[in-house]
Scaffold this active site. Structure first.
Site, PDB file in Angstrom:
ATOM      1  N   PRO A 177       1.544   7.305  -2.235  1.00 29.98           N
ATOM      2  CA  PRO A 177       2.325   7.874  -3.342  1.00 29.98           C
ATOM      3  C   PRO A 177       3.844   7.770  -3.208  1.00 29.98           C
ATOM      4  CG  PRO A 177       1.615   9.615  -1.892  1.00 29.98           C
ATOM      5  CD  PRO A 177       1.055   8.346  -1.319  1.00 29.98           C
ATOM      6  N   GLY A 178       4.335   7.048  -2.199  1.00 30.52           N
ATOM      7  CA  GLY A 178       5.757   6.714  -2.180  1.00 30.52           C
ATOM      8  C   GLY A 178       6.619   7.426  -1.166  1.00 30.52           C
ATOM      9  N   GLY A 179       6.027   8.190  -0.265  1.00 25.14           N
ATOM     10  CA  GLY A 179       6.841   8.883   0.732  1.00 25.14           C
ATOM     11  C   GLY A 179       7.635   7.936   1.603  1.00 25.14           C
ATOM     12  N   LYS A 180       7.006   6.836   2.012  1.00 27.95           N
ATOM     13  CA  LYS A 180       7.697   5.871   2.874  1.00 27.95           C
ATOM     14  C   LYS A 180       8.679   5.018   2.069  1.00 27.95           C
ATOM     15  CE  LYS A 180       3.714   5.807   6.017  1.00 27.95           C
ATOM     16  NZ  LYS A 180       2.818   6.647   5.188  1.00 27.95           N
TER      17      LYS A 180
ATOM     18  N   CYS B 264       0.874  -1.186   0.000  1.00 30.64           N
ATOM     19  CA  CYS B 264       0.000   0.000   0.000  1.00 30.64           C
ATOM     20  C   CYS B 264       0.908   1.231   0.000  1.00 30.64           C
ATOM     21  CB  CYS B 264      -0.957   0.011   1.177  1.00 30.64           C
ATOM     22  SG  CYS B 264      -1.868  -1.547   1.393  1.00 30.64           S
TER      23      CYS B 264
ATOM     24  N   ASP C  70       0.980  -1.320  -4.727  1.00 30.29           N
ATOM     25  CA  ASP C  70      -0.267  -0.639  -4.374  1.00 30.29           C
ATOM     26  C   ASP C  70      -1.371  -1.119  -5.307  1.00 30.29           C
ATOM     27  OD1 ASP C  70      -0.871   2.052  -2.559  1.00 30.29           O
ATOM     28  OD2 ASP C  70      -2.308   1.768  -4.196  1.00 30.29           O
TER      29      ASP C  70
ATOM     30  N   CYS D  59      -2.960   5.597   9.361  1.00 33.40           N
ATOM     31  CA  CYS D  59      -3.114   7.010   9.719  1.00 33.40           C
ATOM     32  C   CYS D  59      -4.488   7.203  10.352  1.00 33.40           C
ATOM     33  CB  CYS D  59      -2.899   7.929   8.519  1.00 33.40           C
ATOM     34  SG  CYS D  59      -3.945   7.585   7.093  1.00 33.40           S
TER      35      CYS D  59
ATOM     36  N   ASP E  47       1.323  -0.349   5.275  1.00 40.28           N
ATOM     37  CA  ASP E  47       0.619   0.907   5.544  1.00 40.28           C
ATOM     38  C   ASP E  47      -0.837   0.662   5.170  1.00 40.28           C
ATOM     39  OD1 ASP E  47      -0.064   3.478   6.054  1.00 40.28           O
ATOM     40  OD2 ASP E  47       1.157   4.388   4.488  1.00 40.28           O
TER      41      ASP E  47
END
Length: 424
Positions: free
Chosen positions: A257-260, A254, A277, A375, A322
């Site tokens: 948009p790729g921050g992690k 998941c 994803d 989140c 996530d």
């Protein structure tokens, strides 16, 4: 259909699609904003996000100012009135300009016969502004949240629920993650200072910086070179807790948009990272982030419930899950969540999370680590979810205390983390 270029008309249409059609603002707004310049895009976004933060107040004021609510094909005019009222109440747009430009937007929405009505209502709002606000404060939904959500938070966080509400109703702070491959956090703070951008370092996460006043990413030194990424403080815990190492095979599930994903690769640039994803359209953004940072990952579209389809029998050293969730911890960034989410969604999401967690656990190597993240700030998706998993899976152990972060005004968003170890 001809594209609308009046920003007030675009804002009204965006709010209409969110509230009436249940669409996400992050999906609706970028498409509608296409014909606008950057300055107009910024004002449109401010109006849309502001209306969704204060929706009960906007509804209350319209009810006070009108005998009859707009319905059917004319419902869009209802949301255009909100656009005007929000400008008069919360923005620095001069009142005469707010009224005039909102009235002009009536024609852009092909509702010309309502120009006189919109003009009259907005001028009346201007005259009664203080008394309307006082009336709302006395009898309206001053929490600006749906009742079902407030009740849950009062139950789960009797000492903190008001602070959660207050934080949610603010504009979110802008957090940055400094790419340590290029600069230390201290060095990047000095670069910001040279560019007259005031910022402070966070003690909890070494890469995290909070800007005192948000700026455009174009103003950030080296943003286009990958020196820094915009990412909330609480989200930065994910890669730190995962503790990736070079040469490991790591799954970010998941991931869009790729921050992690990018944070994992900044910590362990030689790791073999899979970014998966279910939403192929959001994977495009993930690929753009990888390109900007000049790093690579194996990017796949796949459903977390059925990993055998996209990874066959691959086993991973570490997995960051996530999980899809209610997103009740990031309401200040996505205020439409308050009005899109339903009480019944939580149980359905908890079932989905359980399915994904159980399915992907089979693809973690013995001795491997899985970080479960959401989140959300609802226990059904977090603490209770992990307790149930530990009660039913014999080879899973909790590595450290579960971490529930709550949104705070100058801190991070609401996030939950559990670090699980697979016994050998």
């Amino acid at each position: 259909m001809k594209k609308i270029i009046n920003l007030r008309a675009i804002a009204a249409k965006a709010i209409y699609e969110v509230v009436e059609q249940g669409r996400s603002l992050s999906n609706v707004l970028p498409v509608l904003q296409t014909p606008l310049n950057d300055k107009d895009k910024a004002l449109t976004a401010e109006i849309c996000f502001g209306i969704l933060r204060t929706l009960p107040e906007q509804e209350f004021m319209i009810q006070q100012l009108m005998d009859k609510v707009m319905t059917g094909k004319n419902r869009i005019v209802h949301y255009l009135l909100m656009v005007g009222i929000y400008q008069l109440t919360y923005t620095r747009v001069p009142a005469h300009a707010a009224v005039a430009e909102t009235v002009n937007a009536v024609s852009s929405l092909a509702k010309r016969p309502f120009k006189g009505l919109v003009n009259a209502i907005l001028r009346e709002c201007q005259r009664q502004q203080l008394s309307l606000k006082q009336k709302f404060d006395q009898q309206g939904n001053t929490h600006l949240h749906p009742t079902w959500l407030i009740k849950r938070w009062q139950q789960y966080y009797p000492d903190n629920w008001q602070a959660i509400v207050t934080a949610n109703n603010q504009k979110p702070p802008m957090w940055l993650r400094v790419n340590q491959r290029y600069h230390s956090t201290k060095e990047y703070l000095q670069l910001l200072a040279k560019n007259n951008i005031e910022a402070i370092h966070c003690d909890q996460v070494k890469e995290a910086i909070r800007l005192i006043t948000p700026v455009s990413v174009n103003q950030l030194p080296g943003f286009d070179k990958g020196w820094v990424t915009v990412q909330d403080l609480s989200a930065q815990y994910a890669a730190t807790l995962l503790a990736p190492k070079d040469n490991e095979t790591i799954l970010d599930l998941c991931a869009a948009p790729g921050g992690k994903t990018t944070h994992i690769l900044e910590i362990a640039p030689q790791a073999n990272v899979w970014a998966v994803d279910i939403d192929s359209s959001r994977l495009k953004r993930l690929k753009e982030n990888l390109t900007r940072l000049n790093i690579s990952a194996t990017v796949k579209s796949g459903d977390g419930r059925y990993p055998e389809i996209w990874c066959q029998d691959t086993l991973f050293d570490r997995i960051l899950l996530d999980a899809p969730c209610s997103a009740t911890g990031v309401i200040r960034r996505h205020p439409d969540i308050k009005w899109l989410r339903r009480h019944s969604d939580i149980e359905e999401l908890a079932i989905l999370q359980q399915q994904i967690l159980s399915a992907i656990w089979a693809h973690l190597k013995p001795g491997g680590t899985l970080v479960y993240a959401t989140c959300s700030i609802l226990p059904e998706e977090n603490k209770l979810q992990i307790q149930q998993f530990l009660n039913t899976v014999s080879n899973a152990t909790l590595q450290s205390d579960m971490l529930q972060l709550l949104p705070s005004e100058n801190g991070g968003d609401g996030f939950f983390y559990a670090v699980l170890k697979k016994e050998t």
